[in-house]
Design an enzyme around this catalytic site. Structure first.
Site, PDB file in Angstrom:
ATOM      1  N   TRP A  50       0.926  -1.170  -0.126  1.00 58.47           N
ATOM      2  CA  TRP A  50      -0.133   0.070   0.206  1.00 58.47           C
ATOM      3  C   TRP A  50       0.440   1.345  -0.257  1.00 58.47           C
ATOM      4  O   TRP A  50       0.898   2.550  -0.800  1.00 58.47           O
ATOM      5  CB  TRP A  50      -0.975   0.063   0.806  1.00 58.47           C
ATOM      6  CG  TRP A  50      -1.887  -1.191   1.184  1.00 58.47           C
ATOM      7  CD1 TRP A  50      -2.171  -2.356   2.258  1.00 58.47           C
ATOM      8  CD2 TRP A  50      -2.963  -1.470   0.103  1.00 58.47           C
ATOM      9  NE1 TRP A  50      -3.287  -3.270   1.704  1.00 58.47           N
ATOM     10  CE2 TRP A  50      -3.327  -2.853   0.681  1.00 58.47           C
ATOM     11  CE3 TRP A  50      -3.387  -0.216  -1.279  1.00 58.47           C
ATOM     12  CZ2 TRP A  50      -4.596  -3.177  -0.465  1.00 58.47           C
ATOM     13  CZ3 TRP A  50      -4.268  -1.686  -2.118  1.00 58.47           C
ATOM     14  CH2 TRP A  50      -5.024  -2.479  -1.735  1.00 58.47           C
ATOM     15  N   ASP A  70      -1.554   6.804   6.427  1.00 61.63           N
ATOM     16  CA  ASP A  70      -2.155   5.591   6.122  1.00 61.63           C
ATOM     17  C   ASP A  70      -2.778   4.990   7.617  1.00 61.63           C
ATOM     18  O   ASP A  70      -1.571   4.091   7.601  1.00 61.63           O
ATOM     19  CB  ASP A  70      -2.412   4.851   4.674  1.00 61.63           C
ATOM     20  CG  ASP A  70      -3.337   3.829   4.423  1.00 61.63           C
ATOM     21  OD1 ASP A  70      -4.325   3.754   5.445  1.00 61.63           O
ATOM     22  OD2 ASP A  70      -2.626   3.312   3.126  1.00 61.63           O
ATOM     23  N   LYS A 119     -12.001  -1.248   6.728  1.00 62.03           N
ATOM     24  CA  LYS A 119     -10.839  -2.642   7.848  1.00 62.03           C
ATOM     25  C   LYS A 119     -11.370  -2.719   9.721  1.00 62.03           C
ATOM     26  O   LYS A 119     -11.373  -3.716  10.045  1.00 62.03           O
ATOM     27  CB  LYS A 119      -9.313  -2.414   7.421  1.00 62.03           C
ATOM     28  CG  LYS A 119      -9.474  -1.941   6.027  1.00 62.03           C
ATOM     29  CD  LYS A 119      -8.953  -2.854   5.679  1.00 62.03           C
ATOM     30  CE  LYS A 119      -8.847  -2.950   3.744  1.00 62.03           C
ATOM     31  NZ  LYS A 119      -7.679  -2.134   3.117  1.00 62.03           N
TER      32      LYS A 119
HETATM   33  C1  LIG Z   1      -6.977  -1.743   2.364  1.00 62.70           C
HETATM   34  C2  LIG Z   1      -5.954  -0.872   2.193  1.00 62.70           C
HETATM   35  C3  LIG Z   1      -5.579   0.117   1.114  1.00 62.70           C
HETATM   36  C4  LIG Z   1      -6.778  -0.310  -0.142  1.00 62.70           C
HETATM   37  O1  LIG Z   1      -7.773   0.177   0.007  1.00 62.70           O
HETATM   38  P1  LIG Z   1      -8.989   1.025  -0.518  1.00 62.70           P
HETATM   39  O2  LIG Z   1     -10.383   1.717  -0.399  1.00 62.70           O
HETATM   40  O3  LIG Z   1      -9.840  -0.700  -1.430  1.00 62.70           O
HETATM   41  O4  LIG Z   1      -8.381   1.975  -1.834  1.00 62.70           O
HETATM   42  C5  LIG Z   1      -4.698   1.263   1.726  1.00 62.70           C
HETATM   43  N1  LIG Z   1      -4.011   1.251   2.724  1.00 62.70           N
HETATM   44  C6  LIG Z   1      -4.405   0.206   3.303  1.00 62.70           C
HETATM   45  C7  LIG Z   1      -2.944   0.000   4.889  1.00 62.70           C
HETATM   46  C8  LIG Z   1      -5.310  -0.979   3.253  1.00 62.70           C
HETATM   47  O5  LIG Z   1      -5.355  -1.928   4.121  1.00 62.70           O
END
Ligand SMILES: *Cc1c(COP(=O)(O)O)cnc(C)c1O
Length: 361
Positions: A101, A171, A195
């Site tokens: 990511w 993030d 998540k």
């Molecule tokens: C799942 C995830 C993403 C991507 O998320 P989307 O909503 O599908 O774009 C980005 N960063 C992390 C840390 C993730 O776990």
């Protein structure tokens, strides 16, 4: 069919209490005679929902007044572009690459300016967090970027990097609301909610006000400007209204539980049950260095691909879903987010013990 123990990395398990409440309100939300899905995002009823959601999140995370809370769309991945488009004034940013990511965000930023990889743990399949105490931070970097919890690899920054005074952007998709955070240490904290917080489609961005300016990169679409969403309190266009409503319920669930301090204690206990077992198991082993282990995502292997596949299959038959690891790590991964009950982890460990007995001689 009853509910399973869902160890999915995302979209992931939500608190049963929240789902039941939403079900009860499906046809008639709070005497409005309609579902939240059917109501105007400009209605009084919806205004209360989104305002309360924001306030509850502010209470939970202790978000200072000089930070805006934005409920946006496009998932976490949309932010990979939105961040450089809005923050790259000097067109320079430093990225710490601790997994897929972070790498995707880094690659996206290269479209808009000079993105530097100042540290990486790619050399050991992202099984650790690099030492970030004295990185070669660019003098003119607009920000330093991290993925705080690496969903696929199961690592977590236990200590934030030394950004040498530069704005930190994080993030937190897979560790959102799993423990207290000091918001003042960041310029931007953001996460896709599927998540640990709610249904896919919503991304929450917590951003310091001075970073919200008119001065975005040329060609930035209106919908990708933080300022337009901040000025319109996340109601510039129709927001992901139902998703925000569910997030709001999860915030209330967390508050009732005692907030993020209480959640952290529970998460630490839950993770310890699994890690303690892995540390003494003769069959299973964790794939991450101990100091950097995530409380949320726990990858493990047997060292034998056939046995891994057998485990995933038998676990599924026993009611433990989505334990297959990410294809780049192999083996298994148990995501044990806030809403995974302790009982789910204890039963998983019991099942692993039994599997170990049956498969080692
Ligand atoms: C799942 C995830 C993403 C991507 O998320 P989307 O909503 O599908 O774009 C980005 N960063 C992390 C840390 C993730 O776990």
């Amino acid at each position: 069919m009853g509910r399973v123990y869902n160890f999915s990395a995302g979209p992931a398990v939500l608190p049963e209490e929240v789902l039941k409440e939403a079900a009860a309100e499906m046809l008639d939300y709070n005497g409005t005679g309609m579902s939240v899905m059917e109501m105007s995002h400009r209605s009084k009823a919806y205004e209360t929902i989104i305002k309360e959601a924001e306030q509850d999140l502010r209470d939970l995370m202790n978000i200072p007044d000089n930070y805006k809370v934005l409920f946006l769309q496009g998932g976490a991945s949309q932010q990979f572009a939105m961040i450089p488009m809005n923050l790259m004034k000097n067109k320079v940013a430093d990225y710490i690459i601790t997994g897929q990511w972070a790498k995707k965000a880094y690659q996206e930023a290269q479209i808009y300016g000079k993105a530097n990889a100042v540290a990486s743990s790619a050399d050991k399949t992202f099984s650790y967090i690099p030492d970030c105490s004295d990185l070669p931070i660019s003098e003119d970097a607009d920000y330093v970027y991290i993925c705080e919890n690496n969903t696929i690899y199961g690592t977590k920054f236990k200590k934030l990097p030394n950004t040498k005074g530069k704005t930190l952007v994080a993030d937190v998709s897979s560790c959102f609301l799993s423990e207290p955070v000091d918001v003042t240490k960041y310029g931007v904290i953001y996460g896709g909610v599927q998540k640990n917080v709610g249904p896919a489609g919503v991304v929450i961005v917590i951003i310091r006000e001075d970073l919200i300016t008119e001065d975005t990169l040329p060609g930035t679409p209106t919908m990708l400007k933080y300022k337009i969403h901040a000025d319109n309190e996340s109601l510039y266009n129709t927001p992901p209204a139902y998703g925000i409503y569910i997030c709001g319920k999860v915030f209330k669930w967390l508050k009732k539980l005692g907030g993020l301090e209480a959640m952290k204690v529970i998460n630490e206990k839950k993770a310890a049950v699994l890690y303690d077992f892995l540390d003494q198991s003769k069959l299973f082993k964790g794939t991450v260095v101990k100091e950097d282990r995530s409380l949320m995502n726990v990858p493990f292997v047997t060292g034998n691909e056939e046995l891994d596949a057998k485990f995933v299959k038998e676990a599924k038959a026993a009611g433990f879903e989505n334990l297959k690891g990410h294809r780049t790590v192999g083996g298994m991964r148990a995501s044990i987010y806030n809403a995974m009950p302790m009982e789910g982890v204890e039963k998983l460990v019991e099942f692993m013990k039994k599997f170990e007995e049956e498969n080692t001689k």
